[in-house]
Every structure is written in structure tokens, then in C-alpha cells.
Design an enzyme around this catalytic site. Structure first.
Site, PDB file in Angstrom:
ATOM      1  N   GLU A 171      -1.549   3.528  -0.891  1.00 26.04           N
ATOM      2  CA  GLU A 171      -1.227   2.182  -1.375  1.00 26.04           C
ATOM      3  C   GLU A 171      -1.610   1.082  -0.391  1.00 26.04           C
ATOM      4  O   GLU A 171      -1.674  -0.092  -0.772  1.00 26.04           O
ATOM      5  CB  GLU A 171       0.267   2.083  -1.713  1.00 26.04           C
ATOM      6  CG  GLU A 171       1.223   2.161  -0.533  1.00 26.04           C
ATOM      7  CD  GLU A 171       1.571   3.575  -0.097  1.00 26.04           C
ATOM      8  OE1 GLU A 171       2.570   3.740   0.633  1.00 26.04           O
ATOM      9  OE2 GLU A 171       0.857   4.518  -0.487  1.00 26.04           O
ATOM     10  N   CYS A 206       3.653  11.111   1.620  1.00 28.63           N
ATOM     11  CA  CYS A 206       4.223  11.175   2.967  1.00 28.63           C
ATOM     12  C   CYS A 206       5.550  11.958   2.956  1.00 28.63           C
ATOM     13  O   CYS A 206       5.536  13.168   2.825  1.00 28.63           O
ATOM     14  CB  CYS A 206       4.381   9.772   3.555  1.00 28.63           C
ATOM     15  SG  CYS A 206       4.491   9.765   5.349  1.00 28.63           S
ATOM     16  N   HIS A 248      -0.978   7.306   3.104  1.00 30.17           N
ATOM     17  CA  HIS A 248      -0.507   6.246   2.202  1.00 30.17           C
ATOM     18  C   HIS A 248      -1.691   5.634   1.447  1.00 30.17           C
ATOM     19  O   HIS A 248      -2.405   4.787   1.985  1.00 30.17           O
ATOM     20  CB  HIS A 248       0.230   5.156   2.993  1.00 30.17           C
ATOM     21  CG  HIS A 248       1.561   5.593   3.512  1.00 30.17           C
ATOM     22  ND1 HIS A 248       2.718   5.509   2.774  1.00 30.17           N
ATOM     23  CD2 HIS A 248       1.907   6.161   4.693  1.00 30.17           C
ATOM     24  CE1 HIS A 248       3.735   5.980   3.480  1.00 30.17           C
ATOM     25  NE2 HIS A 248       3.274   6.392   4.651  1.00 30.17           N
TER      26      HIS A 248
END
Length: 509
Positions: free
Chosen positions: A169, A79, A167
Site C-alpha cells: 500500500e 506483514c 507493504h
């Protein structure tokens, strides 16, 4: 030397989540502020740049010197990290036409690229940014797009450097863990040898080297962190560890005896101290929550110190500090100003002139439990819900008295026992009962009553930073309510707290 991934933190709310996902791959990683990271050495296998609430276009945007890293180590920008790699090396970042937030589907995936090979051609990812990469530098190559984001992922030609504008994660990126595994294991070459067994072995060895024959004192709480820290130290130095377990008179019903029994069965050298009278005496007439916390914290230090002074030749104070505490203390924006006073017992080391040892400072909470299981710590301790440092003192709103503690202990035991009997305890992160400074009219038999109200609280969470209330079955709540009202003299009304954090907090005080 333990191999590791460095994560440079630009202040993203997701930075700790990146670290947890890497750790789940049995790979050790460390989070460091972007403006204060250690010089990479041979133990570093790769570097991840986190997201950020800032925009790379801002005049005061976080700037980082990547010269020791870029091109020398595998590098993944997430990001903000990706936008930084584009903006600062010849590309251009602009405000998004529409804010790119939420689920998106990757398309035009370069199937052979080592970062994204094996991912579905239309895999779901999670976007969260107000800017977008409008143009990449000449030596950058787009390796994935979405319908609205042409540059969803890129690689620098001739370099093991990648950037992604989503993202991986977060849970909503359905193949995010696979992407991180490609980077950490396949590209960086990490061996995946960061396991509970390896942690125990290396930590015990380090503790033996550091402590030698010195004596260590540790304050046990009955919770997971202090218990696992105690067992690691016990494994390293045996009887040279002395544990002190203080009963403040504000524990759950029978908790002092039950936990003390558990510790003794684990072979720990434990001193149990009953000090409830002191705490209740000092809390008399006090109603303001922060004052209650400060009194409880002060009294704990005084009782602990008095007990520790009876010991001879103690040189170390052990603490159950875990990795999120360490990260916060060196965060991008400095230590949080919102830490409640009872978390801070920092007066102890100075008062007692002791050095600090923190066996768990590298671990997240879930890793602490995994290590605890490997150490054969009983599940009644490992599986315990978090319990506030000031105990029931902050679950009794207003003045704390012995009678209020008794009433709350009885109600709380009924709630917790029922959660366990119904198989719900392990599905809840934290539960408890609050005694409210509210009396209401009720009817019992032919008599009108004017008695207390309690609130049941049960939440799900991963770290306590945010929490959702648990949708407990109505039948279960009805059973608990009936039992509390029928069995606990002094309570004639039960309510259920259905507020989440934020805006509410988990505890009421």
C-alpha cells in the site's frame, strides 16, 4: 447489495492507506477492528489482514478467529497478517537478525502465481518489521523472496490465501497497486463499480428513504466536507434542508460574504448569522489555547442552537463526518484521547433532541472531493485549504481582539492571494498566517517602530496526521514579506515556519 472487501485492523499505521489504495481501484472496502468484525455475508468478496505494531510472538499479541473467513473467502495477510497466518497454523516466526525496514527487491518470483503475475522479477517493495517468518507450514508455498527475507510472500496450497511480509500500500512498493489489483479484482472478482456516480445515486436514494419529508438542519463551515454533505442532502430532500452558516468574527477577510454567495449560487437554503461581537466579547482576556477553543465551541453551539430553534419541525442534524473519524471512534486501541476540543461538537444532538445523519461517513477526504466535483460544487469551495474550526482565534497567540483579527485578516489575505497568483495554492495542503505575541524593533522611513511579528505557515499533507513544511521560493517569500510589512499597519517583521509535524503541529495553538 454493495460488494466489499473487509480489512481487519491490527493497529497498523498503514491500515487506512490499504483502504485508500483499494478504494482507488473503485472497489468499496471497510475497516473493522480484528476483534470486532461483522460476520461475512454474500457482499464480502475478500478479506485483508493488516500489519500491526505488535509481534505475533508476544504473549498478548492480537488473536483473531479466522474460522468464518479462512478457506471460505480470498484472504491476504500483510506483514503481521502474514506472520499470523504462518505462526498460528504450524509455522514459526522469529526475531529478524537485523531489523527489516526500508526498500528491498523481490527475487525468485513465481511468475505464474495470480497474486504476483506480471510483477517485475526484481520489483521494489517496502519492508517494516522486526520479526521474520523462519518456517512455513507444510501446505504453504513460497512464491517470492528477497535477498534477506526467504519468505517474502507465500500461498496456501489449495486455498485462495496469501501472505506477504511487505507493504504493497505504500508508495515505495513500486508495483504495490498492481499486486492489490490482482487480489481485489482478479482473485476476489470485484467489479470496480464504487465510483462517485454510484455513491451519489445510492446515497441520495438512502437519504430519501431515511428522511422522507423530515426537515434537516446542517451547520456549514465553508469547507469541503460540510459543503458536499449539504449538496447530497439538497439533491435528496431539496428545501427540507436548512443550512446555517455562522460568522464567528474569526473567518478570513471577506470570507463570510464570499462563501455565502457561493452557497446561494448552488441553490442551497442558507441562513447567514453574524455573531462576531458575541465571540470577541467572550474571548476578552482569555489567553490559554484550550480555553479559547472551548469558548469558541460553546458559543458556536449556542448561536447555532438559537438559530435552529427558530425553525419548526426539524428532526435531524446533519454532520460532515468522514470515514477517518468513524474509523478512529472504533479503532483497535479505542478513540484517540488527543482529539482537540473544537472538533467535538457532540453536545448539539442531545441539546437539540435531534437524530444524526452523516452522508459522508463512508468516504475518505479525497473521495469527498471526487464526489463534490461530480456534484458540480464550485472549485473555490472544493479546492479550499482546510481551515481550523476555531478560525483565526487559534492563529492569534494570546488574547483575541477585534484589532488583532483585523491585522491578521489583512496579512493572511496577502499571503493567500499571492499563493494563488503564483500558482502555488493548489500545491499546498494548508497555509495561513500566525499573529505572534512578540513585538520587535523595526525601522520605517526615519522612524523606529515597535510592532508585531507574524509567521507564515505552509504545509503539505494527505490527512493532517503528519505534515511537511513547503519549500516556497525565496523570491516569493520576499514578495509576501514586503507586501505585508508595507501594507498592514501594525506589522514590521515576517518569519517563515519551517517545522514539520511531528514534532510541531500545523496550527500554533
Amino acid at each position: 447489495m454493495q460488494e466489499k472487501i473487509l480489512i481487519l485492523d491490527f493497529g497498523s499505521q498503514y491500515t487506512q492507506l490499504i483502504a485508500r489504495r483499494v478504494r482507488e481501484l473503485n472497489v468499496y472496502c471497510e475497516i473493522h477492528p480484528y476483534n470486532h468484525y461483522p460476520a461475512p455475508d454474500s457482499s464480502v468478496k475478500g478479506v485483508i489482514l493488516s500489519g500491526s505494531p505488535s509481534s505475533v510472538r508476544d504473549a498478548n499479541a492480537p488473536q483473531v478467529d479466522l474460522s468464518p473467513i479462512k478457506g471460505a473467502f480470498p484472504l491476504l495477510g500483510v506483514c503481521y497478517g502474514a506472520q499470523y497466518l504462518a505462526q498460528n497454523y504450524g509455522g514459526e516466526v522469529k526475531p529478524s537478525a537485523t531489523r527489516e525496514y526500508g526498500r528491498a527487491m523481490l527475487s525468485k518470483v513465481e511468475a505464474a502465481n495470480p497474486l504476483i503475475c506480471g510483477l517485475s522479477q526484481t520489483t521494489q517493495v517496502w519492508m517494516s518489521h522486526g520479526d521474520t517468518i523462519a518456517r512455513i507450514p507444510d501446505n504453504y508455498r513460497i512464491i517470492a523472496s528477497t535477498e534477506d527475507v526467504p519468505v517474502a510472500a507465500f500461498q496456501i496450497d489449495g486455498e485462495k490465501t496469501w501472505g506477504i511480509q511487505f507493504h504493497p500500500e505504500v508508495y515505495h512498493s513500486t508495483e504495490g497497486s498492481q499486486l492489490l489489483k490482482h487480489f481485489v479484482v482478479d482473485i476476489c472478482g470485484c467489479k470496480q463499480d464504487w465510483t462517485p456516480d454510484s455513491f451519489i445515486e445510492s446515497t441520495v436514494r438512502e437519504l430519501q428513504d431515511k428522511l422522507g419529508n423530515d426537515k434537516v438542519v446542517l451547520g456549514l463551515s465553508g469547507g469541503v466536507d460540510s459543503s458536499v454533505a449539504a449538496m447530497l442532502l439538497h439533491k435528496a430532500i431539496g428545501k427540507n434542508l436548512v443550512c446555517i452558516f455562522v460568522d464567528m468574527g474569526l473567518l478570513r477577510k471577506n470570507e463570510f460574504e464570499d462563501v455565502l454567495r457561493s452557497y446561494e449560487s448552488m441553490g442551497l437554503n442558507v441562513i447567514g448569522v453574524r455573531a462576531g461581537d458575541k465571540f470577541l466579547s467572550d474571548l476578552k482576556g482569555v489567553t490559554e489555547p484550550e480555553n479559547k477553543r472551548k469558548i469558541i465551541g460553546r458559543d458556536f453551539i449556542e448561536v447555532f442552537d438559537a438559530e435552529a430553534q427558530k425553525l419548526t419541525d426539524v428532526k435531524w442534524l446533519a454532520q460532515g463526518t468522514i470515514y477517518p473519524d468513524v474509523i478512529e471512534s472504533v479503532s483497535v486501541n479505542g478513540p484517540s484521547a488527543t482529539i482537540k476540543s473544537h472538533h467535538n461538537v457532540g453536545g448539539l444532538p442531545e441539546k437539540m433532541h435531534l437524530k444524526i445523519v452523516e452522508p459522508l461517513r463512508l468516504l475518505f477526504k479525497d473521495e469527498v472531493r471526487r464526489v463534490g466535483r461530480q456534484l458540480n460544487i464550485p472549485m473555490e469551495i472544493l479546492g479550499r485549504h482546510p481551515f481550523p474550526g476555531p478560525g483565526l482565534g487559534i492563529r492569534i497567540l494570546g488574547e483575541v481582539t477585534a484589532e488583532k483579527v483585523r491585522v491578521l485578516q489583512e496579512a493572511d489575505k496577502i499571503f493567500i492571494d499571492n499563493l494563488k497568483e503564483a500558482g502555488l495554492y493548489d500545491k499546498v495542503w494548508q497555509a495561513g498566517v500566525m499573529l505572534l505575541p512578540v513585538q520587535s524593533v523595526g525601522v520605517m522611513g526615519d522612524e523606529r517602530t515597535y510592532e508585531n511579528c507574524v509567521a507564515l505557515r505552509a504545509v503539505t499533507s494527505t490527512d493532517g496526521m503528519t505534515a511537511d513544511w513547503v519549500h516556497l521560493p525565496y523570491e516569493f517569500l520576499a514578495k509576501v514579506s514586503n507586501e505585508i510589512i508595507n501594507r498592514v499597519k501594525g506589522i514590521n517583521r515576517v518569519v517563515y515556519d519551517i517545522s514539520s509535524k511531528p514534532p510541531a503541529t500545523i496550527e500554533w495553538e
